[in-house]
Design a protein around this motif. Structure first.
Motif, PDB file in Angstrom:
ATOM      1  N   PRO A   1       0.803  -1.240   0.000  1.00 53.27           N
ATOM      2  CA  PRO A   1       0.000   0.000   0.000  1.00 53.27           C
ATOM      3  C   PRO A   1       0.831   1.284   0.000  1.00 53.27           C
ATOM      4  O   PRO A   1       0.548   2.195  -0.789  1.00 53.27           O
ATOM      5  N   PRO A   2       1.889   1.393   0.838  1.00 52.83           N
ATOM      6  CA  PRO A   2       2.652   2.648   0.769  1.00 52.83           C
ATOM      7  C   PRO A   2       3.370   2.828  -0.567  1.00 52.83           C
ATOM      8  O   PRO A   2       3.476   3.942  -1.071  1.00 52.83           O
ATOM      9  N   LEU A   3       3.822   1.730  -1.162  1.00 50.97           N
ATOM     10  CA  LEU A   3       4.487   1.834  -2.459  1.00 50.97           C
ATOM     11  C   LEU A   3       3.500   2.264  -3.543  1.00 50.97           C
ATOM     12  O   LEU A   3       3.805   3.123  -4.377  1.00 50.97           O
ATOM     13  N   ALA A   4       2.302   1.700  -3.525  1.00 49.35           N
ATOM     14  CA  ALA A   4       1.287   2.074  -4.515  1.00 49.35           C
ATOM     15  C   ALA A   4       0.900   3.546  -4.369  1.00 49.35           C
ATOM     16  O   ALA A   4       0.770   4.268  -5.366  1.00 49.35           O
ATOM     17  N   LEU A   5       0.721   4.003  -3.133  1.00 51.05           N
ATOM     18  CA  LEU A   5       0.375   5.412  -2.927  1.00 51.05           C
ATOM     19  C   LEU A   5       1.515   6.330  -3.340  1.00 51.05           C
ATOM     20  O   LEU A   5       1.284   7.396  -3.928  1.00 51.05           O
ATOM     21  N   ALA A   6       2.756   5.930  -3.051  1.00 52.10           N
ATOM     22  CA  ALA A   6       3.904   6.749  -3.442  1.00 52.10           C
ATOM     23  C   ALA A   6       4.009   6.850  -4.960  1.00 52.10           C
ATOM     24  O   ALA A   6       4.340   7.910  -5.503  1.00 52.10           O
ATOM     25  N   ILE A   7       3.716   5.759  -5.656  1.00 48.02           N
ATOM     26  CA  ILE A   7       3.739   5.785  -7.121  1.00 48.02           C
ATOM     27  C   ILE A   7       2.628   6.689  -7.651  1.00 48.02           C
ATOM     28  O   ILE A   7       2.828   7.433  -8.614  1.00 48.02           O
ATOM     29  N   LEU A   8       1.462   6.646  -7.044  1.00 47.36           N
ATOM     30  CA  LEU A   8       0.350   7.490  -7.492  1.00 47.36           C
ATOM     31  C   LEU A   8       0.580   8.972  -7.202  1.00 47.36           C
ATOM     32  O   LEU A   8       0.035   9.837  -7.885  1.00 47.36           O
ATOM     33  N   ILE A   9       1.378   9.270  -6.190  1.00 48.66           N
ATOM     34  CA  ILE A   9       1.644  10.663  -5.840  1.00 48.66           C
ATOM     35  C   ILE A   9       2.457  11.360  -6.932  1.00 48.66           C
ATOM     36  O   ILE A   9       2.280  12.554  -7.167  1.00 48.66           O
ATOM     37  N   VAL A  10       3.301  10.617  -7.633  1.00 46.75           N
ATOM     38  CA  VAL A  10       4.171  11.241  -8.645  1.00 46.75           C
ATOM     39  C   VAL A  10       3.375  11.930  -9.758  1.00 46.75           C
ATOM     40  O   VAL A  10       3.584  13.123 -10.013  1.00 46.75           O
ATOM     41  N   PRO A  11       2.447  11.253 -10.452  1.00 50.61           N
ATOM     42  CA  PRO A  11       1.734  11.976 -11.526  1.00 50.61           C
ATOM     43  C   PRO A  11       0.815  13.083 -11.010  1.00 50.61           C
ATOM     44  O   PRO A  11       0.632  14.100 -11.683  1.00 50.61           O
TER      45      PRO A  11
END
Length: 111
Positions: free
Chosen positions: A37-47
């Protein structure tokens, strides 16, 4: 348009809420600590951060020289949203790194 009501603003708000929930879960429920979950949210934060930053111009951020006070306020709110997204992204990356499983130790074989 007010910065919280646009598509990027709503995505920012959703990611900030998701990040807060993820950090709370990480701190309070040790059994649910996974890196996904933290990795998925961190990836979504970029765009979302990039799309939100595209609204700002470098000159307007440094000088806050806008035509009216409403534009200055919207610029300030957008900058605060970007800072919050960046801090959440860094926090989520640290949580991901701390919850990743260790690599197995491989001993070299003798010939």
């Amino acid at each position: 348009m007010w910065p919280w009501l646009g598509v990027a603003g709503l995505a920012c708000l959703a990611l900030l809420a998701g990040s807060a929930t993820c950090v709370w879960t990480h701190l309070r429920v040790p059994a649910r600590r996974t890196p996904s979950p933290p990795l998925a949210l961190a990836i979504l934060i970029v765009p979302v951060t990039l799309s939100h930053a595209s609204v700002l111009t470098f000159e307007s951020v440094l000088t806050f020289e806008a035509v009216d006070p409403i534009t200055r306020t919207m610029t300030a709110v957008t900058v605060v949203q970007l800072v919050a997204l960046l801090l959440c992204g860094l926090t989520l990356i640290v949580l991901t790194a701390r919850t990743m499983p260790a690599l197995p130790h491989v001993t070299p074989s003798s010939p």
